[in-house]
Design a protein around this motif. Structure first.
Motif, short mmCIF file in Angstrom:
data_model
loop_
_atom_site.label_atom_id
_atom_site.label_comp_id
_atom_site.label_asym_id
_atom_site.label_seq_id
_atom_site.Cartn_x
_atom_site.Cartn_y
_atom_site.Cartn_z
N TYR A 38 10.99 107.12 -32.69
CA TYR A 38 11.64 106.35 -33.86
C TYR A 38 13.24 107.21 -33.92
O TYR A 38 14.21 106.39 -34.02
CB TYR A 38 11.18 106.74 -35.18
N LYS A 39 12.88 108.46 -34.03
CA LYS A 39 14.27 109.09 -34.21
C LYS A 39 15.24 108.74 -33.18
O LYS A 39 16.36 108.70 -33.37
CB LYS A 39 14.02 110.59 -34.31
N PHE A 42 16.25 104.74 -33.32
CA PHE A 42 16.55 104.34 -34.47
C PHE A 42 17.72 105.18 -35.19
O PHE A 42 19.12 104.90 -35.28
CB PHE A 42 15.65 104.17 -35.62
N GLY A 43 17.56 106.39 -35.07
CA GLY A 43 18.52 107.49 -35.42
C GLY A 43 19.82 107.75 -34.32
O GLY A 43 21.13 107.38 -34.56
N GLY A 47 21.56 104.59 -35.03
CA GLY A 47 22.41 105.15 -36.30
C GLY A 47 23.77 105.72 -35.86
O GLY A 47 24.70 105.55 -36.50
N HIS A 108 8.50 97.22 -44.02
CA HIS A 108 9.29 98.36 -42.81
C HIS A 108 9.29 97.33 -41.47
O HIS A 108 10.50 97.16 -41.08
CB HIS A 108 8.62 99.56 -42.56
N PHE A 131 20.59 96.93 -40.81
CA PHE A 131 20.36 98.16 -40.50
C PHE A 131 20.23 99.01 -41.83
O PHE A 131 19.19 99.79 -41.94
CB PHE A 131 21.44 98.67 -39.58
N GLN A 135 16.77 101.17 -42.91
CA GLN A 135 16.75 102.34 -43.06
C GLN A 135 16.32 102.85 -44.48
O GLN A 135 15.63 103.83 -44.49
CB GLN A 135 18.31 102.80 -42.90
N LYS A 136 16.28 101.96 -45.47
CA LYS A 136 15.71 102.28 -46.74
C LYS A 136 14.23 102.40 -46.64
O LYS A 136 13.55 103.04 -47.28
CB LYS A 136 16.21 101.15 -47.70
N CYS A 138 12.50 103.36 -44.31
CA CYS A 138 12.02 104.63 -43.90
C CYS A 138 11.92 105.76 -45.09
O CYS A 138 11.17 106.45 -45.22
CB CYS A 138 12.91 105.33 -42.79
N LYS A 139 12.94 105.78 -45.67
CA LYS A 139 13.28 106.54 -46.88
C LYS A 139 12.19 106.37 -47.79
O LYS A 139 11.67 107.46 -48.60
CB LYS A 139 14.48 106.76 -47.44
#
Ligand code: HEC
Length: 148
Positions: A38-39, A42-43, A47, A108, A131, A135-136, A138-139
């Motif tokens: 994921y990181k 996505f990141g 990101g 999600h 996006f 992302q929200k 995830c948080k």
């Protein structure tokens, strides 16, 4: 040469299989490995483009979004009861509030699908909010279900 590549394919298949078998033994390792992907995707992939650290390329970005659609289906099967021990950062709420955890995972996944649709369209004015919305999720989940 043909034989060699057949042999190589067989070896690779066996390796892939044993990696899967190892994952199956430890659900904590399995889900952590997926979240590490994921990181990356996505990141560090999407990101970074959103932050302007990497150039936007429509096809590459859409491909990453498709990878996220596949990844977002995967972690949830690796949260069996009793797997909150050891190196896990999961909070007990994952198991004490299973309906809420499932809801967070479903929302999600739905927003990742929307992001992939926007990514296919290639319009950054649509992609950016999609996006942000993904992302929200995830948080939102981490706040309740993951130790920091
Ligand atoms: C429905 C809940 C949920 C959603 C949605 C979610 N996560 Fe997580 N995530 C978790 C839980 C729970 C853990 C802790 C897993 C463990 O350690 O057992 C975790 C762990 C992680 C980790 C740590 C992996 C490691 O190295 O151990 C990363 C990175 C991560 N998530 C990224 C993301 C990103 C990025 C998103 C959104 C694109 C996301 N997560 C969405 C629940 C979620």
């Amino acid at each position: 040469m043909r034989l060699l590549s057949t042999l190589l394919a067989a070896v690779l298949a066996t390796t892939a299989f044993s990696a899967l078998a190892a994952e199956a033994k430890d659900p904590v390792e399995a889900r952590k490995a997926i979240f590490k992907d994921y990181k990356k995707v996505f990141g560090q992939g999407m990101g970074a483009v959103m932050k302007g650290e990497k150039p936007y390329n429509k096809d590459e970005f859409a491909k990453l979004a498709e990878q996220m659609v596949e990844l977002s289906k995967q972690p949830w099967q690796y949260f069996p009861a009793g797997s909150d021990k050891g190196k896990s950062e999961a909070r007990p709420e994952v198991w004490s509030k299973p309906a809420e955890f499932k809801k967070a995972a479903d929302e999600h996944q739905a927003l990742i699908v929307k992001l992939a649709e926007a990514a296919k369209g290639g319009d950054l004015a649509q992609i950016r909010p999609a996006f942000g919305a993904a992302q929200k999720t995830c948080k939102a989940c981490h706040e309740v279900f993951k130790k920091d």
